[in-house]
Design a protein around this motif. Structure first.
Motif, short mmCIF file in Angstrom:
data_model
loop_
_atom_site.label_atom_id
_atom_site.label_comp_id
_atom_site.label_asym_id
_atom_site.label_seq_id
_atom_site.Cartn_x
_atom_site.Cartn_y
_atom_site.Cartn_z
N GLY A 73 31.89 33.92 39.22
CA GLY A 73 33.03 32.80 38.58
C GLY A 73 34.37 33.16 39.29
O GLY A 73 34.95 32.40 39.54
N THR A 74 34.67 34.45 39.14
CA THR A 74 36.22 34.84 39.77
C THR A 74 36.17 34.42 41.21
O THR A 74 37.34 34.34 41.75
N GLY A 75 34.78 34.73 41.83
CA GLY A 75 34.92 34.36 43.27
C GLY A 75 35.22 33.12 43.86
O GLY A 75 35.66 32.56 44.83
N MET A 76 35.11 32.19 42.74
CA MET A 76 35.74 30.52 42.94
C MET A 76 37.20 30.49 43.13
O MET A 76 37.57 29.34 43.67
N ILE A 77 37.88 31.52 42.53
CA ILE A 77 39.18 31.67 42.45
C ILE A 77 39.66 32.40 43.69
O ILE A 77 40.55 32.08 44.63
N ASP A 121 26.38 38.24 36.39
CA ASP A 121 26.98 37.46 37.20
C ASP A 121 28.11 36.66 36.11
O ASP A 121 27.92 36.13 35.12
N ASN A 122 29.57 36.79 36.31
CA ASN A 122 30.40 36.42 35.37
C ASN A 122 30.68 34.84 35.58
O ASN A 122 31.33 34.15 34.50
N ALA A 123 29.84 34.18 36.07
CA ALA A 123 29.65 32.77 36.41
C ALA A 123 28.96 32.24 34.90
O ALA A 123 29.15 31.04 34.52
N ASP A 124 28.06 33.28 34.45
CA ASP A 124 27.45 32.83 33.17
C ASP A 124 28.37 32.51 32.01
O ASP A 124 28.27 31.57 31.40
N TRP A 125 29.52 32.93 31.90
CA TRP A 125 30.56 32.68 30.92
C TRP A 125 31.51 31.97 31.21
O TRP A 125 32.37 31.34 30.75
N LEU A 126 32.00 32.07 32.62
CA LEU A 126 33.43 31.74 33.28
C LEU A 126 33.48 30.19 33.63
O LEU A 126 34.46 29.32 33.38
#
Length: 408
Positions: A73-77, A121-126
């Motif tokens: 998730g943060t990698g998308m920023i 993977d923080n994409a799961d919640w972000l």
């Protein structure tokens, strides 16, 4: 030494802690779930990540549970820490590919069986956050004035900091809160350049949940002169053998400065500290023996004992006149391709020793190119079949960078 905190401190890992005495007591008396985050900006970890991986391994061996948080998730920023410009934006497919690559690599260093370590993977919640709810629950706890004093933001203000990147601290802090809620995670680890984000995360857990949460940062891997380690003329030193061959990886550690040997042995191997200090204090030429041990031990952990032995044998063959040279980096070409690229500048490019003919010309003119250990002084030199020995020619750049062109 029973407390892993003391082990990490003695070996030189720890840079800063939020609450040193409390963290030491926590690690002494409880099995602690902790986490370290990795942004998937490439499809391989590199040497700069390896200190954190080793610290996680020490902690797991002492009975604590690592969470490897991959920043899908943060990698998308993109994290602005340590940056003078905005990171390249990544799409979801790129991030997913890199996340899978990280999972495979980290399995070499951590035991993921029976949930002894987990990858999240923080994409799961972000990716599915409701923005208004996020601002009301999380944003209310952050002072813009305080955020602007953080080093990761201060260094960017004059050049320009996007609102997108400004969100990164909130996102990383929210990760800690989610990991506390889901897994009881109470400790975040990271490189020292992450200090501002880490203390914000621990503070958020304390504010929202009223729970004790802690942060600890590790020294960045630098030379005795303060320069970051893990970079070569060819770029980063990767853990992926397709990006940095086991031989080149071995040679990187074999060639570290004398002043850095003890630090690298302490941080990047599991050798007892008595042995680390003994090797670090070897005088003069004997320090080469310590470098040989360092290179073998680190290569063995990353690539396995067989590849480490091959790399060491190849180095011995080149520099000591013995051993097996088969592990030297090589490129196979047809006889036709060899003839088409027979000019020394084309051969250097073919071998990946230079990125352009201009770089090759400078290298030849400076006396830094060798063919079969004979210096090449003419940028117009054309290799012939007479230069082929045992089906190959051996190119050398400088004193220690070798590459074989194998003619099929």
């Amino acid at each position: 030494m029973s407390n892993v905190f003391d082990t990490l401190k003695e070996r030189g890992f720890i840079a800063q802690t939020t609450h040193e005495d409390e963290i030491r007591e926590l690690l002494e008396n409880e099995n602690v779930t902790f986490y370290t985050g990795f942004d998937p900006t490439a499809d391989s970890l590199h040497v700069g990540h390896f200190v954190q991986v080793m610290a996680m391994s020490h902690l797991q061996k002492a009975g604590h549970r690592p969470i490897v948080l991959v920043g899908g998730g943060t990698g998308m920023i993109g994290d602005p820490s340590g940056r003078t410009d905005m990171r390249k934006m990544m799409n979801r497919e790129m991030v997913d590919h890199n996340v899978q690559a990280f999972k495979k690599q980290l399995s070499k260093f951590l035991d993921f069986s029976d949930d002894k370590a987990i990858i999240v993977d923080n994409a799961d919640w972000l990716l599915n956050l409701n923005y208004i709810e996020f601002l009301r629950e999380i944003g209310v706890h952050f002072s813009v004035n305080r955020m602007l004093t953080a080093e990761c933001f201060k260094s960017r203000l004059e050049r320009g900091l996007s609102f997108l990147e400004f969100n990164y601290m909130l996102m990383q802090s929210y990760d800690f809160l989610e990991l506390y809620r889901r897994y009881g995670c109470r400790l975040e680890l990271g490189g020292d350049d992450q200090w501002s984000n880490i203390i914000s995360g621990a503070d958020l857990v304390r504010r929202v949940e009223g729970a004790s949460a802690y942060g600890m940062t590790f020294a960045l891997l630098t030379t005795s002169e303060g320069k970051k380690m893990g970079k070569t003329m060819a770029g980063a030193v990767w853990l992926d053998p397709e990006k940095t061959s086991p031989y080149d990886f071995y040679q990187y550690w074999r060639n570290v400065d004398d002043a850095d040997v003890e630090k690298c042995l302490a941080l990047l191997t599991f050798l007892p500290m008595d042995e680390v200090k003994r090797l670090g204090n070897l005088p003069g030429e004997k320090k080469n023996g310590a470098k040989r041990i360092l290179a073998f031990e680190v290569t063995k952990m990353v690539h396995g004992e067989e590849e480490a032995q091959k790399a060491q044998d190849a180095a011995d063959a080149l520099f000591s006149g013995g051993g097996d040279a088969s592990a030297i980096p090589s490129t196979e070409v047809t006889i036709e391709a060899f003839k088409d690229n027979a000019n020394i500048l084309d051969l250097l490019i073919l071998a990946g020793l230079v990125s352009s003919k201009g770089e090759g010309r400078r290298l030849v003119n400076q006396g830094g190119v060798y063919l079969n250990n004979e210096r090449v002084e003419d940028i117009g030199y054309i290799a012939t079949e007479d230069d082929v020995e045992d089906g190959a020619i051996l190119l050398r750049k400088g004193k220690k960078t070798y590459h074989k062109i194998i003619i099929k």
